[in-house]
Design a protein around this motif. Structure first.
Motif, PDB file in Angstrom:
ATOM      1  N   VAL A 107       9.591 -42.122 -26.048  1.00  0.00           N
ATOM      2  CA  VAL A 107      10.402 -43.337 -26.213  1.00  0.00           C
ATOM      3  C   VAL A 107      10.411 -43.819 -27.660  1.00  0.00           C
ATOM      4  O   VAL A 107      11.454 -44.189 -28.199  1.00  0.00           O
ATOM      5  CB  VAL A 107       9.874 -44.466 -25.290  1.00  0.00           C
ATOM      6  N   GLU A 108       9.246 -43.818 -28.308  1.00  0.00           N
ATOM      7  CA  GLU A 108       9.154 -44.353 -29.670  1.00  0.00           C
ATOM      8  C   GLU A 108       9.911 -43.523 -30.693  1.00  0.00           C
ATOM      9  O   GLU A 108      10.171 -43.976 -31.811  1.00  0.00           O
ATOM     10  CB  GLU A 108       7.690 -44.497 -30.097  1.00  0.00           C
ATOM     11  N   LYS A 109      10.301 -42.299 -30.322  1.00  0.00           N
ATOM     12  CA  LYS A 109      11.035 -41.440 -31.256  1.00  0.00           C
ATOM     13  C   LYS A 109      12.538 -41.430 -30.999  1.00  0.00           C
ATOM     14  O   LYS A 109      13.292 -40.795 -31.743  1.00  0.00           O
ATOM     15  CB  LYS A 109      10.479 -40.016 -31.182  1.00  0.00           C
ATOM     16  N   LEU A 110      12.992 -42.146 -29.972  1.00  0.00           N
ATOM     17  CA  LEU A 110      14.427 -42.225 -29.694  1.00  0.00           C
ATOM     18  C   LEU A 110      15.100 -43.161 -30.689  1.00  0.00           C
ATOM     19  O   LEU A 110      14.608 -44.257 -30.957  1.00  0.00           O
ATOM     20  CB  LEU A 110      14.658 -42.743 -28.272  1.00  0.00           C
ATOM     21  N   ASN A 111      16.245 -42.728 -31.257  1.00  0.00           N
ATOM     22  CA  ASN A 111      16.969 -43.626 -32.150  1.00  0.00           C
ATOM     23  C   ASN A 111      17.826 -44.582 -31.323  1.00  0.00           C
ATOM     24  O   ASN A 111      17.905 -44.471 -30.097  1.00  0.00           O
ATOM     25  CB  ASN A 111      17.808 -42.845 -33.172  1.00  0.00           C
ATOM     26  N   GLN A 112      18.473 -45.533 -32.001  1.00  0.00           N
ATOM     27  CA  GLN A 112      19.201 -46.566 -31.274  1.00  0.00           C
ATOM     28  C   GLN A 112      20.342 -45.998 -30.437  1.00  0.00           C
ATOM     29  O   GLN A 112      20.577 -46.438 -29.300  1.00  0.00           O
ATOM     30  CB  GLN A 112      19.755 -47.613 -32.236  1.00  0.00           C
ATOM     31  N   SER A 113      21.045 -45.024 -30.963  1.00  0.00           N
ATOM     32  CA  SER A 113      22.151 -44.432 -30.216  1.00  0.00           C
ATOM     33  C   SER A 113      21.652 -43.772 -28.926  1.00  0.00           C
ATOM     34  O   SER A 113      22.289 -43.869 -27.877  1.00  0.00           O
ATOM     35  CB  SER A 113      22.877 -43.392 -31.077  1.00  0.00           C
ATOM     36  N   GLU A 114      20.503 -43.104 -29.007  1.00  0.00           N
ATOM     37  CA  GLU A 114      19.935 -42.454 -27.838  1.00  0.00           C
ATOM     38  C   GLU A 114      19.465 -43.484 -26.801  1.00  0.00           C
ATOM     39  O   GLU A 114      19.632 -43.298 -25.596  1.00  0.00           O
ATOM     40  CB  GLU A 114      18.787 -41.537 -28.264  1.00  0.00           C
ATOM     41  N   LEU A 115      18.898 -44.589 -27.289  1.00  0.00           N
ATOM     42  CA  LEU A 115      18.500 -45.669 -26.380  1.00  0.00           C
ATOM     43  C   LEU A 115      19.722 -46.256 -25.675  1.00  0.00           C
ATOM     44  O   LEU A 115      19.694 -46.537 -24.472  1.00  0.00           O
ATOM     45  CB  LEU A 115      17.760 -46.763 -27.150  1.00  0.00           C
ATOM     46  N   LEU A 116      20.804 -46.435 -26.436  1.00  0.00           N
ATOM     47  CA  LEU A 116      22.027 -46.974 -25.844  1.00  0.00           C
ATOM     48  C   LEU A 116      22.636 -46.008 -24.833  1.00  0.00           C
ATOM     49  O   LEU A 116      23.205 -46.432 -23.821  1.00  0.00           O
ATOM     50  CB  LEU A 116      23.053 -47.299 -26.935  1.00  0.00           C
ATOM     51  N   TYR A 117      22.505 -44.717 -25.091  1.00  0.00           N
ATOM     52  CA  TYR A 117      22.993 -43.741 -24.120  1.00  0.00           C
ATOM     53  C   TYR A 117      22.252 -43.902 -22.791  1.00  0.00           C
ATOM     54  O   TYR A 117      22.873 -43.887 -21.717  1.00  0.00           O
ATOM     55  CB  TYR A 117      22.816 -42.317 -24.652  1.00  0.00           C
ATOM     56  N   LEU A 118      20.942 -44.064 -22.870  1.00  0.00           N
ATOM     57  CA  LEU A 118      20.155 -44.223 -21.648  1.00  0.00           C
ATOM     58  C   LEU A 118      20.500 -45.525 -20.934  1.00  0.00           C
ATOM     59  O   LEU A 118      20.555 -45.576 -19.703  1.00  0.00           O
ATOM     60  CB  LEU A 118      18.663 -44.153 -21.972  1.00  0.00           C
ATOM     61  N   LEU A 119      20.771 -46.581 -21.710  1.00  0.00           N
ATOM     62  CA  LEU A 119      21.233 -47.829 -21.094  1.00  0.00           C
ATOM     63  C   LEU A 119      22.609 -47.639 -20.452  1.00  0.00           C
ATOM     64  O   LEU A 119      22.905 -48.212 -19.404  1.00  0.00           O
ATOM     65  CB  LEU A 119      21.317 -48.943 -22.143  1.00  0.00           C
ATOM     66  N   THR A 120      23.409 -46.818 -21.069  1.00  0.00           N
ATOM     67  CA  THR A 120      24.767 -46.563 -20.574  1.00  0.00           C
ATOM     68  C   THR A 120      24.757 -45.935 -19.186  1.00  0.00           C
ATOM     69  O   THR A 120      25.546 -46.308 -18.312  1.00  0.00           O
ATOM     70  CB  THR A 120      25.517 -45.627 -21.551  1.00  0.00           C
ATOM     71  N   ILE A 121      23.869 -44.979 -18.972  1.00  0.00           N
ATOM     72  CA  ILE A 121      23.911 -44.220 -17.717  1.00  0.00           C
ATOM     73  C   ILE A 121      23.132 -44.889 -16.586  1.00  0.00           C
ATOM     74  O   ILE A 121      23.175 -44.412 -15.452  1.00  0.00           O
ATOM     75  CB  ILE A 121      23.408 -42.780 -17.923  1.00  0.00           C
ATOM     76  N   ILE A 122      22.428 -46.005 -16.875  1.00  0.00           N
ATOM     77  CA  ILE A 122      21.607 -46.654 -15.847  1.00  0.00           C
ATOM     78  C   ILE A 122      22.426 -47.015 -14.610  1.00  0.00           C
ATOM     79  O   ILE A 122      21.979 -46.818 -13.478  1.00  0.00           O
ATOM     80  CB  ILE A 122      20.916 -47.914 -16.421  1.00  0.00           C
ATOM     81  N   ARG A 123      23.640 -47.520 -14.792  1.00  0.00           N
ATOM     82  CA  ARG A 123      24.432 -47.987 -13.646  1.00  0.00           C
ATOM     83  C   ARG A 123      24.853 -46.862 -12.704  1.00  0.00           C
ATOM     84  O   ARG A 123      25.079 -47.086 -11.523  1.00  0.00           O
ATOM     85  CB  ARG A 123      25.678 -48.723 -14.151  1.00  0.00           C
ATOM     86  N   GLY A 124      24.972 -45.682 -13.230  1.00  0.00           N
ATOM     87  CA  GLY A 124      25.369 -44.543 -12.382  1.00  0.00           C
ATOM     88  C   GLY A 124      25.043 -43.244 -13.081  1.00  0.00           C
ATOM     89  O   GLY A 124      25.954 -42.554 -13.557  1.00  0.00           O
TER      90      GLY A 124
END
Length: 495
Positions: free
Chosen positions: A151-168
């Motif tokens: 987790v600590e090595k994920l950049n912001q874009s990668e974090l946002l991608y994971l937030l993006t897919i949470i809903r489905g």
């Protein structure tokens, strides 16, 4: 203690690198936990999913009303009324049915969570339990699977991608164009709320994702002590003894088998690979009779205790008057070397009985570190009171035939096992060894093979295809799989 390691990520050490390959999980899902959740990620989640998170008690009536109005206006569901706490409750309950009962249970659970935990703790629980598709739970498992990063090595874009897919997650991962549109929407929204900078937003909009799909093995907690090198409780991390090259071979061996099989590999007294059709704990917990795989130990004991190299014993009958199954008819009299090569039971029974069978049994008990009471005369044929696990069998061979601990009788025994290797597998490697064994009715079939430092133990269960031969297709699979593995390096030396 091993139960407390649930959710820890298991790493393999490759030279100076540590590579994640598994998660401690007694479930079918891969749920990796972490103590580290970026504060900015929590901010983003609240803004996207539940703006009134810090104001409500788990149920946001205003949010439900607003969502209802918007959905009526649109003529379809465009907003959800569930709070972050309700989403957490749903993930904990693992119930996605669209029913009134599910909603009631979810609501009750959400209120209970709010009473028990602080808002900060609820956010941490959320990110450690939220579903990310592919049987993945938790932001850590998702980061390792999709990007190969903690987790600590994920950049912001990668974090946002994971937030993006949470809903489905299953939907968005199959529709990258739609996922990109939603990510852009989220990034622009966060920029409008001044939670991310203009430059950062531009980078997010231009980001290209290299989704890696790193498979993580679910490893049962009971298996963990056998493969642990060291543990970091702060990072929820275990550095293991596993060698990924050998581990991948073991997994492929199981995958290629038309029968249920288990395999374990030990190198320098450490487990370096294991796999099974029945789960990752099976090589360690399943115990059974091990057939003729005990004969090499007995051979060395008998040779060290007065049985000469050329002494002959009855190969057709034994002094116990037992009816025992033999592979075939050879000579009426066999010496120990011939009996080991042909796996003749009567010869070993007679030799052990003529020497001191009780001492032979004590010798076997000592090798496996079992109570002497677990061994009785039929143990000469591989039967024990409580059985022997595949791990114990591999460990016994690895220790007994260690290059640092070779006696004349062991070297003599290994030369016979090397001949068996060549005879059954059809190719020759100096100092490689093989011993097979079967139990009654061919239910369990064993093969122990290896070289100076590396020992494999293989178990095939059941007789699904009515294979009535002594070893049948089992040896064919061993030959096919291990010929390529062993031929990669022929420099195997015991001495």
């Amino acid at each position: 203690m091993s139960e407390q390691l649930e959710g820890y990520v298991i790493y393999s050490k490759e030279y100076n690198n540590e590579i994640p390959f598994g998660v401690v999980s007694n479930d079918y899902e891969c749920n990796a936990i972490t103590n580290y959740i970026p504060s900015r990620l929590k901010e983003y989640l609240v803004e996207i999913e539940d703006k009134r998170f810090f104001e409500h008690n788990g149920i946001d009536l205003k949010g439900i009303s607003r969502a209802l109005v918007e959905n009526v206006k649109a003529g379809k569901i465009v907003q959800g009324g569930s709070t972050i706490t309700q989403q957490l409750a749903r993930n904990i309950l693992k119930d996605n049915r669209k029913s009134l009962l599910r909603k009631v249970r979810e609501t009750i659970k959400a209120i209970q969570l709010e009473k028990r935990y602080s808002k900060e703790e609820i956010l941490n629980l959320y990110f450690n339990n939220v579903y990310f598709g592919k049987n993945l739970r938790g932001i850590r498992a998702a980061g390792l699977y999709y990007f190969g990063k903690e987790v600590e090595k994920l950049n912001q874009s990668e974090l946002l991608y994971l937030l993006t897919i949470i809903r489905g997650p299953n939907f968005y991962t199959q529709k990258p164009e739609i996922a990109a549109k939603r990510l852009h929407f989220i990034s622009n929204s966060l920029h409008d709320k001044k939670l991310i900078s203009r430059n950062r937003n531009q980078k997010n909009l231009k980001a290209k994702f290299n989704i890696s799909n790193n498979q993580l093995l679910n490893i049962k907690s009971v298996s963990v002590p056998f493969i642990t090198e060291n543990t970091d409780s702060n990072k929820k991390k275990i550095v293991s003894t596993i060698d990924l090259k050998i581990q991948n071979f073991a997994k492929q061996f199981v995958s290629d088998s038309k029968y249920p099989v288990s395999i374990i590999a030990i190198k320098n007294n450490k487990v370096v690979a294991f796999a099974s059709s029945y789960g990752t704990d099976y090589p360690f917990i399943y115990k059974s009779n091990v057939g003729s795989t005990l004969k090499p130990f007995l051979y060395c004991y008998l040779r060290d205790n007065g049985v000469t190299k050329f002494e002959k014993f009855n190969a057709y009958k034994n002094n116990f008057n037992w009816e025992v199954r033999e592979v075939g008819s050879y000579k009426s009299q066999l010496n120990l070397s011939e009996a080991l090569f042909y796996s003749n039971n009567n010869t070993f029974l007679n030799a052990a009985n003529n020497t001191n069978i009780e001492e032979s049994l004590s010798y076997l008990a000592n090798i496996f570190n079992h109570d002497k009471k677990e061994f009785y005369p039929s143990s000469i044929l591989g039967a024990t009171k409580n059985g022997i696990s595949l791990f114990e069998l591999a460990s016994a061979y690895s220790t007994f035939f260690s290059p640092k601990n070779l006696s004349d009788s062991k070297i003599e025994c290994l030369s016979i096992l090397n001949r068996i290797f060549a005879d059954k597998l059809g190719f020759t490697i100096e100092n490689a060894f093989l011993k097979t064994g079967t139990t009654n009715d061919n239910k369990d079939r064993f093969a122990i093979l290896g070289e100076a430092e590396l020992t494999f133990a293989v178990l095939r269960n059941e007789n699904e295809l009515n294979d009535e031969s002594k070893e049948g297709g089992f040896i064919f699979q061993i030959r096919r799989s291990f010929s390529s593995f062993f031929n990669t390096d022929k420099n195997y030396k015991w001495i």
